[in-house]
Design a protein around this motif. Structure first.
Motif, PDB file in Angstrom:
ATOM      1  N   ILE A  94       0.832  -1.416  -0.073  1.00 53.18           N
ATOM      2  CA  ILE A  94      -0.052   0.099  -0.189  1.00 53.18           C
ATOM      3  C   ILE A  94       0.989   1.229   0.149  1.00 53.18           C
ATOM      4  O   ILE A  94       1.711   1.394   0.945  1.00 53.18           O
ATOM      5  CB  ILE A  94      -0.976   0.014   1.337  1.00 53.18           C
ATOM      6  CG1 ILE A  94      -1.635  -1.253   1.317  1.00 53.18           C
ATOM      7  CG2 ILE A  94      -1.762   1.223   1.115  1.00 53.18           C
ATOM      8  CD1 ILE A  94      -2.494  -1.343   2.502  1.00 53.18           C
ATOM      9  N   SER A  95       0.605   2.096  -0.844  1.00 56.26           N
ATOM     10  CA  SER A  95       1.462   3.334  -0.963  1.00 56.26           C
ATOM     11  C   SER A  95       1.382   4.456   0.116  1.00 56.26           C
ATOM     12  O   SER A  95       2.263   4.927   0.517  1.00 56.26           O
ATOM     13  CB  SER A  95       1.230   3.937  -2.326  1.00 56.26           C
ATOM     14  OG  SER A  95       1.630   3.309  -3.471  1.00 56.26           O
ATOM     15  N   PHE A  96       0.069   4.501   0.738  1.00 55.34           N
ATOM     16  CA  PHE A  96      -0.401   5.503   1.876  1.00 55.34           C
ATOM     17  C   PHE A  96      -1.083   4.684   2.616  1.00 55.34           C
ATOM     18  O   PHE A  96      -2.207   4.956   2.886  1.00 55.34           O
ATOM     19  CB  PHE A  96      -0.956   6.691   1.323  1.00 55.34           C
ATOM     20  CG  PHE A  96       0.095   7.453   0.085  1.00 55.34           C
ATOM     21  CD1 PHE A  96       0.795   8.460   0.860  1.00 55.34           C
ATOM     22  CD2 PHE A  96      -0.107   7.366  -1.057  1.00 55.34           C
ATOM     23  CE1 PHE A  96       1.754   9.176  -0.131  1.00 55.34           C
ATOM     24  CE2 PHE A  96       0.608   8.005  -1.936  1.00 55.34           C
ATOM     25  CZ  PHE A  96       1.534   8.990  -1.321  1.00 55.34           C
ATOM     26  N   PRO A  97      -0.553   3.763   3.723  1.00 54.01           N
ATOM     27  CA  PRO A  97      -1.292   3.016   4.343  1.00 54.01           C
ATOM     28  C   PRO A  97      -1.988   3.993   5.691  1.00 54.01           C
ATOM     29  O   PRO A  97      -1.085   4.877   6.142  1.00 54.01           O
ATOM     30  CB  PRO A  97      -0.411   1.908   5.009  1.00 54.01           C
ATOM     31  CG  PRO A  97       1.149   2.631   4.600  1.00 54.01           C
ATOM     32  CD  PRO A  97       1.012   3.517   3.756  1.00 54.01           C
ATOM     33  N   ARG A  98      -2.985   3.628   6.129  1.00 50.00           N
ATOM     34  CA  ARG A  98      -3.742   4.061   7.470  1.00 50.00           C
ATOM     35  C   ARG A  98      -4.285   3.434   8.188  1.00 50.00           C
ATOM     36  O   ARG A  98      -4.987   2.251   7.685  1.00 50.00           O
ATOM     37  CB  ARG A  98      -4.507   5.176   7.076  1.00 50.00           C
ATOM     38  CG  ARG A  98      -3.893   6.502   6.309  1.00 50.00           C
ATOM     39  CD  ARG A  98      -3.116   7.318   7.650  1.00 50.00           C
ATOM     40  NE  ARG A  98      -2.800   8.646   7.020  1.00 50.00           N
ATOM     41  CZ  ARG A  98      -1.856   9.398   7.630  1.00 50.00           C
ATOM     42  NH1 ARG A  98      -1.040   9.099   8.393  1.00 50.00           N
ATOM     43  NH2 ARG A  98      -1.757  10.745   7.152  1.00 50.00           N
ATOM     44  N   ALA A  99      -4.027   3.177   9.471  1.00 50.93           N
ATOM     45  CA  ALA A  99      -4.710   1.751  10.078  1.00 50.93           C
ATOM     46  C   ALA A  99      -6.335   2.186  10.055  1.00 50.93           C
ATOM     47  O   ALA A  99      -6.768   1.026  10.391  1.00 50.93           O
ATOM     48  CB  ALA A  99      -4.030   1.858  11.667  1.00 50.93           C
ATOM     49  N   ALA A 100      -6.695   3.238  10.025  1.00 48.02           N
ATOM     50  CA  ALA A 100      -8.242   3.414  10.063  1.00 48.02           C
ATOM     51  C   ALA A 100      -8.789   2.993   8.594  1.00 48.02           C
ATOM     52  O   ALA A 100     -10.172   3.131   8.724  1.00 48.02           O
ATOM     53  CB  ALA A 100      -8.547   4.918  10.530  1.00 48.02           C
ATOM     54  N   ILE A 101      -7.966   2.857   7.449  1.00 49.81           N
ATOM     55  CA  ILE A 101      -8.675   2.675   6.296  1.00 49.81           C
ATOM     56  C   ILE A 101      -8.246   1.038   5.766  1.00 49.81           C
ATOM     57  O   ILE A 101      -7.018   0.749   5.943  1.00 49.81           O
ATOM     58  CB  ILE A 101      -8.205   3.764   5.144  1.00 49.81           C
ATOM     59  CG1 ILE A 101      -8.255   5.028   5.879  1.00 49.81           C
ATOM     60  CG2 ILE A 101      -8.780   3.681   3.887  1.00 49.81           C
ATOM     61  CD1 ILE A 101      -9.827   5.473   5.988  1.00 49.81           C
ATOM     62  N   ASN A 102      -9.130   0.542   5.240  1.00 56.52           N
ATOM     63  CA  ASN A 102      -8.943  -0.794   4.523  1.00 56.52           C
ATOM     64  C   ASN A 102      -8.915  -0.718   3.038  1.00 56.52           C
ATOM     65  O   ASN A 102      -9.688  -0.209   2.493  1.00 56.52           O
ATOM     66  CB  ASN A 102     -10.342  -1.861   5.003  1.00 56.52           C
ATOM     67  CG  ASN A 102     -10.025  -3.116   4.218  1.00 56.52           C
ATOM     68  OD1 ASN A 102      -9.359  -3.265   3.297  1.00 56.52           O
ATOM     69  ND2 ASN A 102     -10.547  -3.996   4.847  1.00 56.52           N
ATOM     70  N   ARG A 103      -7.861  -0.932   2.730  1.00 53.32           N
ATOM     71  CA  ARG A 103      -7.257  -0.607   1.387  1.00 53.32           C
ATOM     72  C   ARG A 103      -7.051  -1.927   0.615  1.00 53.32           C
ATOM     73  O   ARG A 103      -6.645  -1.961  -0.455  1.00 53.32           O
ATOM     74  CB  ARG A 103      -6.068   0.237   1.227  1.00 53.32           C
ATOM     75  CG  ARG A 103      -6.530   1.611   1.412  1.00 53.32           C
ATOM     76  CD  ARG A 103      -5.269   2.549   1.136  1.00 53.32           C
ATOM     77  NE  ARG A 103      -5.700   3.981   1.116  1.00 53.32           N
ATOM     78  CZ  ARG A 103      -5.602   4.972   2.121  1.00 53.32           C
ATOM     79  NH1 ARG A 103      -5.420   4.395   3.330  1.00 53.32           N
ATOM     80  NH2 ARG A 103      -6.038   5.948   2.217  1.00 53.32           N
ATOM     81  N   HIS A 104      -7.753  -3.017   1.020  1.00 57.21           N
ATOM     82  CA  HIS A 104      -7.408  -4.099   0.457  1.00 57.21           C
ATOM     83  C   HIS A 104      -8.050  -4.189  -1.235  1.00 57.21           C
ATOM     84  O   HIS A 104      -7.335  -4.879  -2.140  1.00 57.21           O
ATOM     85  CB  HIS A 104      -8.056  -5.373   1.005  1.00 57.21           C
ATOM     86  CG  HIS A 104      -7.506  -5.635   2.187  1.00 57.21           C
ATOM     87  ND1 HIS A 104      -8.087  -6.768   3.276  1.00 57.21           N
ATOM     88  CD2 HIS A 104      -6.342  -5.289   3.009  1.00 57.21           C
ATOM     89  CE1 HIS A 104      -7.407  -6.497   4.309  1.00 57.21           C
ATOM     90  NE2 HIS A 104      -6.315  -5.869   3.976  1.00 57.21           N
ATOM     91  N   SER A 105      -8.849  -3.620  -1.541  1.00 57.03           N
ATOM     92  CA  SER A 105      -9.611  -3.410  -2.782  1.00 57.03           C
ATOM     93  C   SER A 105      -8.650  -2.652  -3.780  1.00 57.03           C
ATOM     94  O   SER A 105      -8.780  -2.824  -5.095  1.00 57.03           O
ATOM     95  CB  SER A 105     -10.787  -2.990  -2.922  1.00 57.03           C
ATOM     96  OG  SER A 105     -10.797  -1.609  -2.429  1.00 57.03           O
TER      97      SER A 105
END
Length: 221
Positions: A94-105
């Motif tokens: 993930i280029s810009f990960p955040r613990a509050a956001i699910n970016r699996h898609s």
């Protein structure tokens, strides 16, 4: 899973390792201490997974790959054949990960082509392609796709030269015209502009033969 004592070609899984149902592990592959292969992971033949390695669902490890201790191959990462991941190198997905956001898609694919070496403690960011035979130096961070046979150093990594399939720095400039022959394999590398093309010798060390136990080329004095 068939055990080596029942079939000599069967993969070896150390008793402390976990290979979950739904994972595929090829012939002659060894999965060592405390490693974990998740359902849906695909691992080829003649690989070695060192201590504490992890291969996630939807990850692909090709044939004859070597994963050093504590290397994780995450979802959407694909290794082709003869890839070496040195201990503690890292893939991010993930280029810009955040613990509050699910970016699996929105995971992006990372492709590591045949013969690549990723040095100890190096990092490869998502959505890049490591060209054939790329050599990423220890501690470096690859933030963009690399050329075939390129030697990448630094953070962010930049190209400083060319490295052969055998693992020697070629005496070629970064751009121009030139030719270099490997004394160990007979490979010929041709520089044309800003790209190098490899012409394998009589015995191509990066040609994989499916179903056979791999005999790696030995370095001799």
């Amino acid at each position: 899973m068939t055990k080596p004592e029942q079939d000599p070609s069967a993969p070896f899984v150390h008793p402390t390792a976990v290979v979950e149902d739904g994972a595929k592990v090829g012939k002659y592959t060894k999965v060592w201490f405390f490693s974990h292969v998740a359902p849906g992971a695909m691992i080829g033949e003649n690989c070695s997974l060192g201590q504490n390695t992890y291969v996630e669902w939807n990850a692909i490890v090709g044939n004859a790959c070597r994963l050093g201790n504590s290397v994780s191959i995450y979802s959407h990462v694909e290794l082709e054949d003869f890839v070496f991941c040195a201990p503690y190198m890292v893939f991010t997905h993930i280029s810009f990960p955040r613990a509050a956001i699910n970016r699996h898609s929105v995971f992006k694919k990372t492709l590591v082509k045949t013969g690549t070496t990723l040095g100890a403690n190096s990092t490869v960011v998502p959505d890049v392609t490591c060209g054939v035979g790329t050599f990423l130096a220890a501690g470096s961070t690859l933030t963009k796709s690399s050329k075939d046979w390129s030697m990448m150093v630094g953070s962010p990594a930049r190209q400083v030269g060319w490295v052969s399939a055998f693992g020697e720095k070629m005496d070629l400039p970064l751009s121009g015209q030139g030719e270099w022959r490997c004394q160990h394999t007979g490979d010929v590398y041709v520089l044309d502009g800003e790209n190098v093309t490899r012409h394998p010798g009589s015995h191509d060390i990066l040609k994989y033969v499916p179903g056979e136990r791999l005999r790696r080329m030995e370095l001799r004095d």
